[in-house]
Structures are given as structure tokens and as C-alpha cells.
Design an enzyme around this catalytic site. Structure first.
Site, PDB file in Angstrom:
ATOM      1  CE  LYS A 168       2.985 -22.348  16.801  1.00  0.00           C
ATOM      2  NZ  LYS A 168       2.840 -21.081  17.562  1.00  0.00           N
ATOM      3  CE  LYS A 217       1.287 -17.586   9.631  1.00  0.00           C
ATOM      4  NZ  LYS A 217       0.370 -16.959  10.607  1.00  0.00           N
ATOM      5  CE  LYS A 258       5.639 -12.857  15.386  1.00  0.00           C
ATOM      6  NZ  LYS A 258       4.351 -13.375  14.905  1.00  0.00           N
TER       7      LYS A 258
END
Length: 332
Positions: A112, A197, A200
Site C-alpha cells: 500500500k 482476489k 471491495k
């Protein structure tokens, strides 16, 4: 009785991957077999650039969806992280227990922070110390088990290390938790990128099925899912990830083993149609229940108020004990 804690971040709309990989297990298994606490961990959403109004909106939506998925406030404790001050209180003590090297080794921090720099953004200190807050989430409740996916196992291992270190330095204070990964096959990958994956917060939602997607939207996304070269429907995660992902989703929605289900389909089109309908039917009752809960905002407010009170009653004695153990003067 075994105590479970798990949380979900309000960084995007909840997905089919969230439901099949974690939330369904919380609702169907965990809340019945243990003293379970489930939290919408909104403080974690502040570690990166965010829109305050969106965080509030997604936090409430997440709570409502968790209730719609079957979490029963009479059986488990459901609350919003920021409503219980003990999370932030304990987080600082654990920052004082962790080392700079430990936190910088966290895979999510590396990924990140690199993404933020690539986007020309600054990297917040909270992104580095995020694992200490996650450890506080867990240790404040004398948690025995933490149901997590592979991407969070490293953080639970750090939590264990911090608990042991704190106990050794200051006397026994925390229960040392253990990670309990979901069953094999519960991980749902992006329909457009089956090697990653179904997250969201992904910018491109074409490969993500959101829990509140309309049935026609679900069908369209599934029918456009990436498959693999060749025509045979076979289950091979390594060499045919697209078809394997569809078979995993079908198995998770309807039962059975993915490899066995493959034999029932002679074309990719037939498989996709079956997957699309299975997903629509799995999400139908959840979407209907969500709509009814949205019409009862007072009920959701009461659930959150009572959940925070119960969570606080468990966490406060633990955190107060940690404050005393580390040498802080108690208030008069």
C-alpha cells in the site's frame, strides 16, 4: 467458551468474496459455536486517502449487510470500532511494544505504501502502525480465535508476538490468540483477473460482484468473466485459473467439490450461466433483508448502541489492566 473476534473495513461496498470467504461463516457457524464479536473497523479506513462522508455511509451499509447476512445481535456482539475507545487506547501501548522493523516488514504496508507513492500521495504513519491497531482490536477482547484469510495471517502472527512480549515484560495481561483460516475453496477471485482476489476497494468493478448488485448486473458480470484457452471445463487452479474460479464460486454457492462439478458442463457458457444463477439465488434473501433493514434505521442504531456497550464492558477491564501493567498512573 471460546471467544472470536473478526472485523471488516468500510473501504468499499461488500462483495461476494467477503460473503463467501468470511461473513457467511460468521453467520452460519461462528456466532453459534463461540462468544463472537464482529466489528466494522472504521478506524482502519483512515490509513489512506478517503472521503469522510463515504466512510460513514459504507460503515452503516456494512453493518446493515452483516445483519442481513444473518448475524443475530442476540447471539453475537456487532459494533463499530470507533464507538469503543479502548481500541485506540490499547493501540498506543502496542505501538510501544512493537518495533519499527516488525511493522515495516508487513506485506500490506509494503504494497500500500508503494501504491500511494506511485500515485503521488504521501504515506501516512497510520498505514505503518495499522497492525498495532489490529492487534489492539483482537487483544482487547481476550480473543482466542481470529477468523482471517491468508492476507491477514501475518498480522495475527504479529499480534501473537506482541501479546507474548507484553506478557513477558509486564506480567500476564493478554490472551494469545490464534488465526483460524477459512476452509479451502472459500476464496473468491476477481472475475476479470482470476489471479487476484475479489477486493471491495478495487478501482475497476467489472470483475467484482457486490452484494447489492441487481440480478441482471450479477449475470452480466459472470457471463463476461475471464476464462482460459481451450474449451474443456476442468478444475486446475494453476493452469486454468479463470475456470477454476468459476467452479469455486459454484461450489461455494451450491455445495459440492469444484473438480466434480466440472464434469457436469461441456462448455464455458453453460458453466457461466449456472454460476450466475447460483450467485443470484444466494444473494437474493440477503438483498431482500437489507432492503427491510434500511427501512428500520432505528433498529440498526439500537443494535450498534447495544453492541458498543457490550464490547466496551469486555474491553475496558482488559485495557485498564494493560495500562496499570505498563506503569501508567490510574486516574483518581
Amino acid at each position: 467458551m471460546t471467544r472470536i473476534f473478526s472485523g471488516i473495513k468500510p473501504t468499499g461496498h461488500l462483495t461476494l468474496g467477503n460473503y463467501l470467504g468470511a461473513v457467511r461463516r460468521w453467520a452460519e457457524v461462528d456466532q453459534y459455536r463461540a462468544d463472537a464479536l464482529f466489528s466494522v473497523v472504521d478506524l482502519h479506513a483512515l490509513t489512506v486517502e478517503h472521503d469522510p462522508a463515504r466512510v460513514r455511509r459504507l460503515s452503516r451499509q456494512a453493518v446493515t449487510l452483516l445483519l442481513a447476512a444473518g448475524l443475530d445481535p442476540g447471539r453475537c456482539t456487532l459494533f463499530v470500532q470507533s464507538h469503543v475507545d479502548e481500541h485506540a487506547r490499547l493501540s498506543y501501548l502496542l505501538e510501544c511494544t512493537a518495533t519499527d522493523g516488525e511493522l515495516r516488514r508487513m506485506i500490506q504496508y509494503k504494497e500500500k505504501s508503494a501504491a500511494a507513492r506511485a500515485a503521488g500521495q504521501s504515506v501516512r504513519v497510520s498505514l505503518l502502525t495499522y497492525p498495532a491497531l489490529m492487534a489492539a482490536d483482537i487483544l482487547a477482547y481476550e480473543t482466542d480465535e481470529v477468523p482471517v484469510g491468508d492476507d491477514q495471517t501475518q498480522h495475527v502472527e504479529l499480534t501473537r508476538d506482541l501479546a507474548v512480549r507484553f506478557n513477558q515484560r509486564y506480567g500476564h495481561t493478554f490472551t494469545v490468540p490464534r488465526a483460524t483460516p477459512p476452509k479451502v475453496g472459500a476464496r473468491v477471485m476477481d472475475l476479470q483477473d482470476p489471479t487476484g482476489k475479489m477486493g471491495k476497494s478495487h478501482e475497476n468493478g467489472a470483475g467484482i460482484v457486490y452484494l447489492l448488485d441487481e440480478p441482471d448486473v450479477v449475470r452480466r458480470k459472470v457471463m463476461r468473466a475471464v476464462t482460459d484457452s481451450g474449451r474443456e471445463v476442468a478444475y486446475d487452479r494453476e493452469n486454468r485459473p479463470g475456470v477454476a474460479n468459476l467452479l469455486d464460486v459454484l461450489a461455494a454457492c451450491g455445495g459440492g467439490e469444484p473438480a466434480e462439478l466440472a464434469g457436469a458442463y461441456t462448455s464455458y457458457g453453460a458453466l457461466k450461466r449456472a454460476v450466475a444463477e447460483a450467485v443470484v439465488e444466494v444473494l437474493r434473501p440477503l438483498r431482500e433483508r437489507h432492503a427491510s433493514l434500511v427501512a428500520e434505521p432505528g433498529y440498526v442504531d439500537a443494535v450498534l448502541r447495544e453492541g458498543a456497550e457490550r464490547a466496551r464492558a469486555v474491553a475496558r477491564p482488559v485495557v485498564d489492566r494493560a495500562y496499570r501493567a505498563v506503569g501508567l498512573l490510574p486516574p483518581g
